[in-house]
Design an enzyme around this catalytic site. Sequence first.
Site, short mmCIF file in Angstrom:
data_model
loop_
_atom_site.label_atom_id
_atom_site.label_comp_id
_atom_site.label_asym_id
_atom_site.label_seq_id
_atom_site.Cartn_x
_atom_site.Cartn_y
_atom_site.Cartn_z
N ASN A 99 0.82 -1.20 0.00
CA ASN A 99 0.00 0.00 0.00
C ASN A 99 0.87 1.26 0.00
O ASN A 99 2.04 1.22 -0.38
CB ASN A 99 -1.01 -0.02 1.15
CG ASN A 99 -2.37 0.54 0.74
OD1 ASN A 99 -2.46 1.65 0.22
ND2 ASN A 99 -3.41 -0.24 0.96
N ARG A 100 0.33 2.38 0.43
CA ARG A 100 0.94 3.69 0.22
C ARG A 100 1.76 4.17 1.42
O ARG A 100 1.38 3.93 2.56
CB ARG A 100 -0.14 4.72 -0.11
CG ARG A 100 -0.88 4.44 -1.41
CD ARG A 100 -2.22 5.16 -1.42
NE ARG A 100 -2.96 4.99 -2.66
CZ ARG A 100 -3.72 3.93 -2.95
NH1 ARG A 100 -3.82 2.93 -2.09
NH2 ARG A 100 -4.36 3.86 -4.10
N HIS A 122 3.28 -0.02 -2.73
CA HIS A 122 3.64 -1.44 -2.79
C HIS A 122 5.16 -1.67 -2.87
O HIS A 122 5.64 -2.51 -3.62
CB HIS A 122 2.95 -2.13 -3.95
CG HIS A 122 1.45 -2.23 -3.79
ND1 HIS A 122 0.84 -2.42 -2.57
CD2 HIS A 122 0.45 -2.17 -4.71
CE1 HIS A 122 -0.46 -2.48 -2.74
NE2 HIS A 122 -0.74 -2.32 -4.01
N GLN A 175 -7.78 -4.22 2.67
CA GLN A 175 -7.95 -3.27 1.58
C GLN A 175 -8.85 -3.88 0.52
O GLN A 175 -8.66 -5.03 0.09
CB GLN A 175 -6.59 -2.92 0.96
CG GLN A 175 -6.64 -1.82 -0.08
CD GLN A 175 -6.62 -0.43 0.53
OE1 GLN A 175 -6.29 -0.26 1.70
NE2 GLN A 175 -6.96 0.59 -0.25
N ASP A 211 -11.58 1.78 -3.05
CA ASP A 211 -10.15 1.65 -2.77
C ASP A 211 -9.98 2.10 -1.33
O ASP A 211 -9.63 3.25 -1.05
CB ASP A 211 -9.31 2.49 -3.72
CG ASP A 211 -7.83 2.13 -3.67
OD1 ASP A 211 -7.46 1.21 -2.91
OD2 ASP A 211 -7.04 2.76 -4.40
N GLU A 265 -7.07 -7.56 0.04
CA GLU A 265 -5.69 -7.49 0.51
C GLU A 265 -5.62 -7.40 2.04
O GLU A 265 -5.69 -6.31 2.61
CB GLU A 265 -5.00 -6.26 -0.10
CG GLU A 265 -5.13 -6.14 -1.60
CD GLU A 265 -4.85 -4.73 -2.08
OE1 GLU A 265 -3.79 -4.18 -1.72
OE2 GLU A 265 -5.71 -4.17 -2.79
N TYR A 269 -6.98 -10.76 -7.08
CA TYR A 269 -8.24 -10.20 -7.57
C TYR A 269 -9.20 -11.37 -7.74
O TYR A 269 -8.96 -12.27 -8.55
CB TYR A 269 -8.07 -9.51 -8.91
CG TYR A 269 -7.31 -8.20 -8.90
CD1 TYR A 269 -7.98 -7.00 -9.08
CD2 TYR A 269 -5.93 -8.17 -8.75
CE1 TYR A 269 -7.29 -5.78 -9.11
CE2 TYR A 269 -5.23 -6.97 -8.78
CZ TYR A 269 -5.92 -5.79 -8.96
OH TYR A 269 -5.23 -4.60 -8.99
N HIS A 303 -2.18 -10.06 -2.92
CA HIS A 303 -2.96 -9.12 -3.72
C HIS A 303 -3.78 -9.86 -4.79
O HIS A 303 -3.70 -9.52 -5.97
CB HIS A 303 -2.01 -8.11 -4.37
CG HIS A 303 -2.63 -6.82 -4.80
ND1 HIS A 303 -3.52 -6.73 -5.84
CD2 HIS A 303 -2.46 -5.55 -4.34
CE1 HIS A 303 -3.86 -5.46 -6.02
NE2 HIS A 303 -3.24 -4.73 -5.11
#
Length: 338
Positions: free
Chosen positions: A77-78, A104, A277, A238, A305, A177, A175
Amino acid sequence: MSRRVFGLLPDGATVDEITLVAEGIEARVITWGAVLRDLVVRDRAGRSRHVVLGLNTIEDYLLHSRNFGAICGRVANRIADASMSIDGRVFDLTPNFRGRHTLHGGSAGFSRRIWRVADQARDTVTLVHLSPDGEEGFPGAVEARCTWRVAAPGTLCVVLTATTDAPTAVNLAPHPYVVLDDAPAIDAHRLAVAADFYTPTDEDGIPTGEILSVAGTPYDFRTPRRLRAPDAPEAGYDVNLVLRRAGAPPGLVRVATLESGSGDLALSVLTTEPGLQLYDAPTLDIPVPGVDGRRYGPRAGLAIEPQRFPDAPNRSHFPSVVLRPGETRRQESALVFA
């Protein structure tokens, strides 16, 4: 278990694919990014389903992957302004998101590295990545391990561990999907998450530092709801949800359920982590076919996530991501299909 060459990187490095098998479930993992490339389970009618987004060649991953199925790190993440401090020392990281933040782990984080196969069996593979001191600006050398395991009748487990030789920050996260039916988008999927709070963000997705109630917001999944309900965010999901773990014993706790729009397959998410997340990929547009032959457009899958909170290195009241010598950071998560 089987192993084959999946492809070659531009520098000539080999990327292998390992297939894991148990009754009712089959997973394919590649050594680039420790990526879960494909996962096949059976729905309630006994039909085989590809339930994660994945691509068919290493070239497709290099050009088009949005961290599909990867292990993100050193810090998932950020991180705001590509900067963090530990013990009063400031570290400048690689800015790879909107020109100023770290996402990431940087432009060549763990999701874009070759991991070494350390152990493998019919239903399990363990991969290792050695990250040197200073990689993407992070201090300390880190050894990261990822174990993917399948189990009957429809369970996929991932265990992530990390150790270091100097104080650093580590927040590893899978991560994947997820998509549970054949619809072009996951809009009709129904999601429930055991989360009473979330961490709001600014326009760059950087947490403000607040921890707010989900009540009255589009992030209230305390009871099952469609992903594209009328009040869904116009820009898509998000968001980091603060998982309800108070009173729960250590270890895996079921934190979310997802059901296909057709109602013939459901997923339970279990994790040891405090955050989850959710990202519904509203701008996804992959120009090559995925593992099941489909093209992935907007909201083709839901990224789920398990993690510690975004920008945790800069938020002392968030669960810490600081890792010190002699400690082991461990994350375990499971996807259970039924």
